[in-house]
Scaffold this motif. Structure first.
Motif, short mmCIF file in Angstrom:
data_model
loop_
_atom_site.label_atom_id
_atom_site.label_comp_id
_atom_site.label_asym_id
_atom_site.label_seq_id
_atom_site.Cartn_x
_atom_site.Cartn_y
_atom_site.Cartn_z
N ASP A 186 57.64 111.05 29.67
CA ASP A 186 56.99 110.47 28.50
C ASP A 186 57.43 109.01 28.34
OD1 ASP A 186 55.88 109.85 26.10
OD2 ASP A 186 56.69 111.59 25.01
N VAL A 187 56.43 108.13 28.19
CA VAL A 187 56.74 106.71 28.08
C VAL A 187 57.65 106.44 26.86
CG1 VAL A 187 55.19 105.30 26.67
CG2 VAL A 187 55.42 104.82 29.07
N PHE A 207 56.81 93.31 32.32
CA PHE A 207 55.73 93.90 33.10
C PHE A 207 56.00 95.38 33.19
CE2 PHE A 207 55.45 89.53 34.14
CZ PHE A 207 54.10 89.31 34.39
N GLY A 208 55.10 96.17 32.60
CA GLY A 208 55.28 97.62 32.66
C GLY A 208 54.80 98.15 34.00
N VAL A 225 48.67 105.12 29.13
CA VAL A 225 49.67 104.09 29.38
C VAL A 225 49.03 102.87 30.04
CG1 VAL A 225 51.81 103.51 30.61
CG2 VAL A 225 51.53 105.79 29.61
N LEU A 226 48.30 103.12 31.12
CA LEU A 226 47.75 102.00 31.91
C LEU A 226 46.79 101.14 31.09
CD1 LEU A 226 47.16 103.76 35.36
CD2 LEU A 226 49.02 102.22 34.69
N GLU A 227 46.09 101.74 30.15
CA GLU A 227 45.15 100.96 29.34
C GLU A 227 45.78 100.45 28.05
OE1 GLU A 227 41.01 102.71 31.18
OE2 GLU A 227 41.68 103.55 29.27
N VAL A 238 50.90 98.18 35.32
CA VAL A 238 50.44 98.35 36.71
C VAL A 238 50.91 99.71 37.21
CG1 VAL A 238 50.53 97.46 39.07
CG2 VAL A 238 50.56 95.87 37.13
N GLY A 239 49.98 100.49 37.68
CA GLY A 239 50.31 101.80 38.23
C GLY A 239 50.67 101.69 39.70
#
Ligand code: GDP
Ligand code: MG
Length: 609
Positions: A186-187, A207-208, A225-227, A238-239
């Protein structure tokens, strides 16, 4: 644009050579004015994997527990297509590594050299440069992973130590944070996000990076998360899909892994719309771009930091003085200059400008008069004493005229008392002068570097003061003795005569009884009072003449004469420098050179736009 980052790379390496590294809070270092990228995250979140895929090579130590126990400053340098990749460590300047498994081994060895084999950590970074056609110019810092508990061989403080170490990098406003979070966690509980939130609440320099997207449970995805819906950052998340442990074991190479990562995003319907903004290659590109803009914005600040440092170093060097010359003539000259510098300070103390010289006048204005007043003349010239001295000297028979011998004895013995205050004045002034010598030596900046010479000058000055004291003592005692050797007879003639007959003959003294002796006592007392007045004026003159004036004129004369006879070797010994200062000067000179070349490099970059 690339020149900007390679400029930073050069300056960063200079910092480490200077012993300046990020974790050293003691001094505002050049390092701190430079931008960098730090990789932050929990253990096994995929930090090493992300770094490796940005570099495109396998070279980082792996294993369970904390493998990264020292910061690794990784400088990526892009070289021409077709050239062979290689790596270099700053601590092994001439060794080129082309076998990257040896790079991994050297990182492990160098970590152990500093920390021992224990699981301890050290804040001293390892510097590694990788030259490759497949990288972009970038400086990354790999840090130990955040952990929650100490394991075998680690002190309890390790959790905090690691956090502190990470903070020593990410607290700096010009440090970009690569916050690594595994997608299967979980973030909200991400260690990396927690650190970033503390130091970069607006998310401007974070930068995540979301790793392990391939490991998410079936039916879930990382789009929240990515959006940016789960935790919003200025820069989009960035994934990443790194190699799994199984891939590593099967030695899947980096090229194939990157290819697979691209395919993962393009072929997955959840992520296809984001595919151009996913993956390690994309991450490397945006990082580099961002870093460039940060550096460009910081150039004026860096330049002014460097200029300030140069000014400070130049001032310090001027203060520390030039290195000592080796030839005898120049050494003699230097010694004489230093003596003169001391002499100047000493004279300022005597003549005003510096305090302390006025103490001499305290001696003359207060101490001497007080000592003169304390002479026990009353007791000495008591009726009883006068009587006994007179009868001893001139007999008990009645005197025809004044008892000559008795007068002389009373005068001489009274005047003898003046030797004490005379000597005390000499000594008091001697101590004032000695103290001024001590002060002047301490205050002579130029002498600070030369403890040996300092000692010799002090010894020579004190020796001279001792000689002046002897001379002064002789002179002032002589003044007192001179008063005893010749009595101003006129003084007594002018005194009102005692009981004089009309015919002009003195009456027999005995007739007069005690009054006669009282008068003698008081006559002697007034004579001695006159002498006291004279000595109160002449003792200071003698003291100033013999001690103060000589100290000003010829304090080091004797020393100078001896200097002329010294051999080259002896002169060199006198100029033995304080080793701490000598080292400091060398260090300053070295730094100055580095900062100057850094300034030249920055100037060049600014001009080339
Ligand atoms: P670090 O401790 O943060 O440096 O983590 P590592 O990079 O050493 O990764 C820890 C483990 O997770 C290794 O076994 C990696 O192979 C694995 N791993 C890391 N990222 C990914 C990923 O994106 N997908 C998969 N499947 N495994 C990953
Ligand atoms: Mg690791």
């Amino acid at each position: 644009m690339d020149t900007l980052i390679s400029l930073v790379n050069r300056i960063q390496r200079a910092c480490t050579l200077l012993g300046d590294h990020g974790a050293d809070h003691a001094s505002a270092s050049l390092w701190e004015s430079l931008p960098s990228v730090a990789v932050v995250g929990g253990q096994s979140s995929g930090k090493s994997s992300v770094l490796e895929s940005i570099v495109g090579r396998d070279f980082l130590p792996r294993g369970s527990g904390i493998v990264t126990r020292r910061p690794l400053v990784l400088q990526l340098h892009r070289i021409e297509e077709g050239l062979q990749d290689y790596a270099e460590f700053l601590h092994l300047p001439k060794k080129r590594f082309t076998d990257f498994s040896m790079v991994r081994k050297e990182i492990e060895d160098e970590t152990n050299r500093m920390t021992g084999k224990s699981n301890q950590i050290s804040p001293v970074p390892i510097h590694l440069s990788i030259y490759s056609p497949n990288v972009v110019n970038l400086t990354l810092i790999d840090l130990p992973g955040l952990t929650k508990i100490a394991v075998e061989g680690q002190p309890e403080s390790i959790v905090q130590d690691i956090e502190n170490l990470i903070h020593s990098y990410v607290d700096k406003p010009n440090c970009l944070i690569l916050a690594i979070t595994p997608a299967n966690q979980d973030v909200a509980t991400s260690d990396a996000v927690k650190v970033s939130r503390q130091v970069d609440p607006a998310g401007e320099r974070t930068f995540g990076v979301l790793t392990k997207i391939d490991l998410m449970d079936r039916g879930t995805n990382a789009l929240d998360v990515l959006e940016g819906r789960s935790y919003r950052l200025r820069n989009p998340w960035v994934g990443i899909v790194n190699r799994s442990q199984e891939d590593i074991n099967r030695k899947v190479d980096m090229i194939a892994a990157r290819q697979r990562e691209r395919e993962f995003f393009t072929s997955n319907s959840d992520y296809a719309h984001l595919a151009s903004k996913m993956g390690s290659e994309y991450l490397a590109r945006i990082l580099s771009k961002h870093l460039e803009s940060v550096i460009r914005a910081r150039i004026p600040a860096i330049a002014s930091f460097i200029n300030r440092s140069i000014d400070d170093l130049e001032a310090e060097l001027a203060h520390l003085g030039r290195p000592v010359s080796v030839d005898a003539g120049a050494q003699l000259y230097t010694i004489l200059e230093l003596c003169r510098a001391f002499d100047r300070v000493f004279k300022e103390h005597l003549d005003g400008g510096r305090p302390g010289g006025d103490r001499i006048y305290v001696v003359f204005d207060y101490q001497l008069p007080a000592a003169l007043r304390k002479i026990p003349l009353d007791r000495h010239l008591s009726l009883q004493n006068v009587k006994s001295v007179i009868s001893e000297a001139d007999g008990y028979q009645p005197h025809l005229i004044a008892p000559e011998q008795g007068y002389r004895r009373l005068l001489e013995s009274s005047l003898n008392y003046f030797k004490g205050p005379a000597q005390a004045s000499v000594d008091a002034v001697h101590f004032v002068l000695k103290e001024l010598v001590r002060k002047s030596i301490a205050e002579t900046e130029e002498l600070k570097r030369f403890p040996t010479l300092k000692g010799e000058i002090a010894a020579a000055a004190n020796e001279a003061l001792e000689r002046f004291r002897e001379d002064s003592k002789k002179t002032t005692l002589r003044l007192v003795e001179m008063e005893s050797s010749y009595i101003t007879v006129d003084f007594f003639r002018k005194l009102p005569q005692e009981v004089v007959n009309k015919g002009g003959n003195p009456a027999p003294a005995s007739v007069d009884g005690d009054g006669h002796f009282q008068r003698i006592g008081s006559n002697v007392l007034s004579y001695v009072g006159m002498v006291s007045e004279t000595l109160r004026n002449s003792i200071p003159k003698a003291v100033v003449h013999c001690q103060v004036r000589e100290a000003k004129r010829s304090l080091l004369d004797h020393f100078y004469t001896q200097l002329g006879k010294k051999e080259e070797m002896q002169l060199a010994q006198m100029l033995d420098e304080d080793s701490v200062l000598m080292e400091r000067r060398q260090q300053c000179a070295k730094r100055l050179e580095l900062y100057r070349s850094a300034r030249d490099e920055i100037d060049a970059v600014c001009w080339s736009g």
